[in-house]
Design a protein around this motif. Structure first.
Motif, PDB file in Angstrom:
ATOM      1  N   ASN A  49       0.835  -1.203   0.000  1.00 51.53           N
ATOM      2  CA  ASN A  49       0.000   0.000   0.000  1.00 51.53           C
ATOM      3  C   ASN A  49       0.874   1.258   0.000  1.00 51.53           C
ATOM      4  OD1 ASN A  49      -2.359  -1.553   0.127  1.00 51.53           O
ATOM      5  ND2 ASN A  49      -2.289  -1.617   2.363  1.00 51.53           N
ATOM      6  N   LEU A  50       1.900   1.235  -0.851  1.00 49.22           N
ATOM      7  CA  LEU A  50       2.889   2.318  -0.864  1.00 49.22           C
ATOM      8  C   LEU A  50       3.103   2.806  -2.284  1.00 49.22           C
ATOM      9  CD1 LEU A  50       6.201   2.416   1.124  1.00 49.22           C
ATOM     10  CD2 LEU A  50       6.276   2.763  -1.346  1.00 49.22           C
ATOM     11  N   ILE A  51       3.331   4.113  -2.407  1.00 50.26           N
ATOM     12  CA  ILE A  51       3.586   4.701  -3.719  1.00 50.26           C
ATOM     13  C   ILE A  51       4.722   5.711  -3.596  1.00 50.26           C
ATOM     14  CG2 ILE A  51       2.012   6.697  -3.613  1.00 50.26           C
ATOM     15  CD1 ILE A  51       1.002   5.700  -6.424  1.00 50.26           C
ATOM     16  N   SER A  63      -4.098  16.111  -6.713  1.00 48.57           N
ATOM     17  CA  SER A  63      -3.269  14.939  -7.020  1.00 48.57           C
ATOM     18  C   SER A  63      -2.907  14.184  -5.745  1.00 48.57           C
ATOM     19  CB  SER A  63      -1.996  15.363  -7.757  1.00 48.57           C
ATOM     20  OG  SER A  63      -2.315  15.967  -8.993  1.00 48.57           O
ATOM     21  N   LEU A  64      -2.473  14.908  -4.726  1.00 48.67           N
ATOM     22  CA  LEU A  64      -2.123  14.267  -3.459  1.00 48.67           C
ATOM     23  C   LEU A  64      -3.326  13.554  -2.855  1.00 48.67           C
ATOM     24  CD1 LEU A  64       0.198  16.919  -1.738  1.00 48.67           C
ATOM     25  CD2 LEU A  64       0.829  14.568  -2.354  1.00 48.67           C
ATOM     26  N   THR A  65      -4.465  14.230  -2.868  1.00 49.78           N
ATOM     27  CA  THR A  65      -5.677  13.637  -2.305  1.00 49.78           C
ATOM     28  C   THR A  65      -6.055  12.365  -3.038  1.00 49.78           C
ATOM     29  OG1 THR A  65      -6.493  15.826  -1.642  1.00 49.78           O
ATOM     30  CG2 THR A  65      -8.108  14.050  -1.753  1.00 49.78           C
ATOM     31  N   LYS A  66      -6.021  12.416  -4.368  1.00 48.97           N
ATOM     32  CA  LYS A  66      -6.421  11.265  -5.179  1.00 48.97           C
ATOM     33  C   LYS A  66      -5.452  10.097  -4.993  1.00 48.97           C
ATOM     34  CE  LYS A  66      -8.583  10.538  -9.672  1.00 48.97           C
ATOM     35  NZ  LYS A  66      -8.938  11.193 -10.959  1.00 48.97           N
ATOM     36  N   ILE A  67      -4.163  10.409  -4.959  1.00 56.12           N
ATOM     37  CA  ILE A  67      -3.157   9.361  -4.753  1.00 56.12           C
ATOM     38  C   ILE A  67      -3.382   8.673  -3.410  1.00 56.12           C
ATOM     39  CG2 ILE A  67      -0.699   8.992  -4.241  1.00 56.12           C
ATOM     40  CD1 ILE A  67      -0.115  11.167  -6.393  1.00 56.12           C
ATOM     41  N   MET A  68      -3.604   9.471  -2.377  1.00 59.15           N
ATOM     42  CA  MET A  68      -3.769   8.911  -1.036  1.00 59.15           C
ATOM     43  C   MET A  68      -5.071   8.106  -0.918  1.00 59.15           C
ATOM     44  SD  MET A  68      -2.279  12.259   0.995  1.00 59.15           S
ATOM     45  CE  MET A  68      -2.297  11.643   2.676  1.00 59.15           C
ATOM     46  N   MET A  69      -6.140   8.621  -1.487  1.00 58.58           N
ATOM     47  CA  MET A  69      -7.412   7.908  -1.423  1.00 58.58           C
ATOM     48  C   MET A  69      -7.336   6.577  -2.170  1.00 58.58           C
ATOM     49  SD  MET A  69      -9.488   9.866   0.343  1.00 58.58           S
ATOM     50  CE  MET A  69     -11.211   9.718  -0.046  1.00 58.58           C
ATOM     51  N   ASN A  70      -6.606   6.567  -3.289  1.00 59.49           N
ATOM     52  CA  ASN A  70      -6.498   5.339  -4.084  1.00 59.49           C
ATOM     53  C   ASN A  70      -5.636   4.277  -3.406  1.00 59.49           C
ATOM     54  OD1 ASN A  70      -8.157   6.238  -6.120  1.00 59.49           O
ATOM     55  ND2 ASN A  70      -6.492   7.005  -7.398  1.00 59.49           N
ATOM     56  N   LEU A  71      -4.877   4.682  -2.398  1.00 59.41           N
ATOM     57  CA  LEU A  71      -4.076   3.713  -1.658  1.00 59.41           C
ATOM     58  C   LEU A  71      -4.919   2.892  -0.691  1.00 59.41           C
ATOM     59  CD1 LEU A  71      -0.788   5.647  -0.752  1.00 59.41           C
ATOM     60  CD2 LEU A  71      -0.980   3.592  -2.152  1.00 59.41           C
ATOM     61  N   GLN A  72      -6.116   3.397  -0.373  1.00 56.54           N
ATOM     62  CA  GLN A  72      -6.966   2.680   0.574  1.00 56.54           C
ATOM     63  C   GLN A  72      -7.499   1.402  -0.060  1.00 56.54           C
ATOM     64  OE1 GLN A  72     -10.029   5.010   2.421  1.00 56.54           O
ATOM     65  NE2 GLN A  72      -8.769   6.845   2.518  1.00 56.54           N
ATOM     66  N   PRO A  73      -7.281   0.265   0.577  1.00 59.63           N
ATOM     67  CA  PRO A  73      -7.797  -0.990   0.023  1.00 59.63           C
ATOM     68  C   PRO A  73      -9.297  -1.097   0.211  1.00 59.63           C
ATOM     69  CG  PRO A  73      -6.773  -1.401   2.149  1.00 59.63           C
ATOM     70  CD  PRO A  73      -6.528   0.060   1.818  1.00 59.63           C
ATOM     71  N   ILE A  78      12.662  10.810   0.823  1.00 55.87           N
ATOM     72  CA  ILE A  78      13.862  10.027   0.522  1.00 55.87           C
ATOM     73  C   ILE A  78      14.983  11.002   0.146  1.00 55.87           C
ATOM     74  CG2 ILE A  78      14.835   8.106  -0.786  1.00 55.87           C
ATOM     75  CD1 ILE A  78      12.332   7.423   0.850  1.00 55.87           C
ATOM     76  N   LYS A  79      15.941  11.185   1.047  1.00 54.73           N
ATOM     77  CA  LYS A  79      16.994  12.189   0.866  1.00 54.73           C
ATOM     78  C   LYS A  79      17.812  11.938  -0.400  1.00 54.73           C
ATOM     79  CE  LYS A  79      17.609  13.322   5.748  1.00 54.73           C
ATOM     80  NZ  LYS A  79      18.557  13.366   6.890  1.00 54.73           N
ATOM     81  N   ASN A  80      18.191  13.052  -1.004  1.00 53.99           N
ATOM     82  CA  ASN A  80      19.078  13.052  -2.180  1.00 53.99           C
ATOM     83  C   ASN A  80      18.454  12.401  -3.420  1.00 53.99           C
ATOM     84  OD1 ASN A  80      21.137  14.199  -0.532  1.00 53.99           O
ATOM     85  ND2 ASN A  80      21.703  12.139   0.177  1.00 53.99           N
ATOM     86  N   THR A  81      17.150  12.178  -3.396  1.00 53.32           N
ATOM     87  CA  THR A  81      16.486  11.591  -4.567  1.00 53.32           C
ATOM     88  C   THR A  81      15.400  12.502  -5.132  1.00 53.32           C
ATOM     89  OG1 THR A  81      14.774  10.465  -3.276  1.00 53.32           O
ATOM     90  CG2 THR A  81      16.859   9.278  -3.624  1.00 53.32           C
ATOM     91  N   GLY A  82      14.947  13.445  -4.313  1.00 55.47           N
ATOM     92  CA  GLY A  82      13.843  14.290  -4.740  1.00 55.47           C
ATOM     93  C   GLY A  82      12.524  13.542  -4.774  1.00 55.47           C
ATOM     94  N   LYS A  83      12.441  12.466  -4.010  1.00 57.67           N
ATOM     95  CA  LYS A  83      11.228  11.642  -4.012  1.00 57.67           C
ATOM     96  C   LYS A  83      10.619  11.548  -2.622  1.00 57.67           C
ATOM     97  CE  LYS A  83      12.875   8.679  -7.785  1.00 57.67           C
ATOM     98  NZ  LYS A  83      13.208   7.280  -8.185  1.00 57.67           N
ATOM     99  N   ILE A  84       9.322  11.317  -2.583  1.00 52.03           N
ATOM    100  CA  ILE A  84       8.650  11.006  -1.316  1.00 52.03           C
ATOM    101  C   ILE A  84       7.898   9.684  -1.482  1.00 52.03           C
ATOM    102  CG2 ILE A  84       8.335  13.401  -0.592  1.00 52.03           C
ATOM    103  CD1 ILE A  84       5.360  13.125  -1.465  1.00 52.03           C
ATOM    104  N   GLN A  85       7.688   9.023  -0.361  1.00 52.54           N
ATOM    105  CA  GLN A  85       6.893   7.811  -0.335  1.00 52.54           C
ATOM    106  C   GLN A  85       5.660   8.055   0.535  1.00 52.54           C
ATOM    107  OE1 GLN A  85       9.440   4.685   1.129  1.00 52.54           O
ATOM    108  NE2 GLN A  85      10.328   4.276  -0.887  1.00 52.54           N
ATOM    109  N   ILE A  86       4.532   7.604   0.029  1.00 54.57           N
ATOM    110  CA  ILE A  86       3.280   7.689   0.795  1.00 54.57           C
ATOM    111  C   ILE A  86       2.787   6.268   1.026  1.00 54.57           C
ATOM    112  CG2 ILE A  86       0.920   8.572   0.864  1.00 54.57           C
ATOM    113  CD1 ILE A  86       1.735  10.766  -1.070  1.00 54.57           C
ATOM    114  N   MET A  87       2.580   5.927   2.282  1.00 52.73           N
ATOM    115  CA  MET A  87       2.128   4.569   2.638  1.00 52.73           C
ATOM    116  C   MET A  87       0.820   4.652   3.405  1.00 52.73           C
ATOM    117  SD  MET A  87       3.962   1.669   5.052  1.00 52.73           S
ATOM    118  CE  MET A  87       5.168   1.168   3.838  1.00 52.73           C
TER     119      MET A  87
END
Length: 343
Positions: A255-257, A275-285, A331-340
């Protein structure tokens, strides 16, 4: 057959065919309260189902909010049988709510209908929401300070836990629905709550003549809703585009993106929020315990998260954050975040 009925049925047929352009289901349910709206829907649906060799099941929810509720439900079921319509009564057996009665009753109505349909392999449920209710909902949401999406009103289709609710009567006025019942010699049930001014919707309904005098007719409100829906659709288009561009990896079993922060933030704030809202809502099983609505994320929370993400993108500093059932990690030095999503 009455010419007026033929015209109304023609409009109904066009609406139903829009829902089922390629193939039609084997069975459809109608949410039947016994009022004029849902009764007219069910009568028209019966004719359409017969013509298309589709089974119809009318579902009556007895909320047990009044002493006569059960008797009325049984009477509606008997009336439907006289029209060759098979009906089922679902009884609410919980405590009678002391506040937010309409909202609580609506949520339990959906819950009972969804449970019944899932157990009986029914994928589609038609409801009797009409043109007047669409306009009333717009005004009601306006009094609540709703944004664009709330002001777009009642959707034509809505998916709830694998069940699709369709609303083929949104182009029909309340008077047209009563006319259908009269033509079919069907005596609908009048719910006394429709005249109880403790409900805000009833107060709005009683303002209709004043609003018409101010040139704020139902048709004018519907036109405004159509414009708002066009704006919403444009936002949805760019939101989906943003999501597709910024997602770098998915881990469905966790359940991670994973998201590219620069790609996400290279958009107007409204697109970022959506976008953030939709991504997070779609993570819900999907689950049996999540049959009514997903757990919503407050817009203020998303805005605060966006501000933190902007700072992280600029300075490379971000403290892991938990929002409800979600954990956001930079995630340091990658310019990325993970949402779980944390179950």
């Amino acid at each position: 057959m009455n010419n007026n009925f033929e015209e109304l049925y023609k409009k109904f047929t066009s609406s139903m065919n829009d829902f089922f352009k390629s193939s039609k289901p084997q069975i459809i349910a109608s949410a039947l309260s016994g009022g004029a709206d849902s009764s007219a829907l069910t009568l028209l649906l019966k004719k359409w189902c017969d013509e298309n060799n589709i089974k119809l099941k009318a579902i009556i929810v007895n909320h047990n909010l009044r002493s006569e509720s059960k008797t009325e439900a049984l009477s509606v079921k008997d009336d439907m049988l006289n029209y060759g319509i098979d009906a089922e009564i679902l009884d609410y057996t919980g405590e009678v709510p002391l506040s937010n009665i309409e909202e609580v009753a609506r949520n339990y109505r959906y819950k009972l209908i969804i449970e019944y349909c899932k157990h009986n392999n029914i994928k589609y449920v038609a409801t009797g929401h009409n043109k007047d209710e669409l306009a009333e909902t717009f005004i009601l949401n306006l009094t609540r300070g709703s944004g664009l999406y709330g002001l777009c009103g009642i959707p034509k289709t809505q998916d709830k836990n694998t069940i699709t609710f369709i609303r083929p009567m949104l182009s029909f006025t309340k008077d047209e629905l009563k006319n259908i019942c009269n033509i079919e010699n069907y005596k609908w049930v009048e719910d006394p709550s429709n005249y109880d001014t403790k409900y805000k919707r009833v107060k709005i309904r009683q303002l209709k003549e004043i609003l018409n005098d101010l040139d704020l007719s139902t048709d004018r409100i519907i036109n405004t809703i159509d414009y708002l829906r066009q704006a919403r659709d444009a936002i949805e288009f760019f939101t989906d585009k943003c999501i597709n561009n910024c997602i770098t990896d998915k881990f469905d079993k966790l359940n991670l993106i994973e998201i590219s922060l620069p790609e996400l933030l290279n958009n107007p704030d409204e697109i970022i929020y959506r976008s953030l809202t939709k991504i997070m809502m779609n993570l819900q099983p999907d689950s049996e315990n999540n049959q009514i609505e997903n757990h919503h994320i407050r817009s203020e929370t998303i805005k605060k998260l966006t501000d933190k993400l902007k700072q992280a993108n600029l300075k490379g500093i971000f403290s892991d954050t938990t929002i409800g059932n979600y954990k956001i990690k930079y995630i340091k030095n990658t310019g990325k975040i993970q949402i779980m999503y944390l179950e």
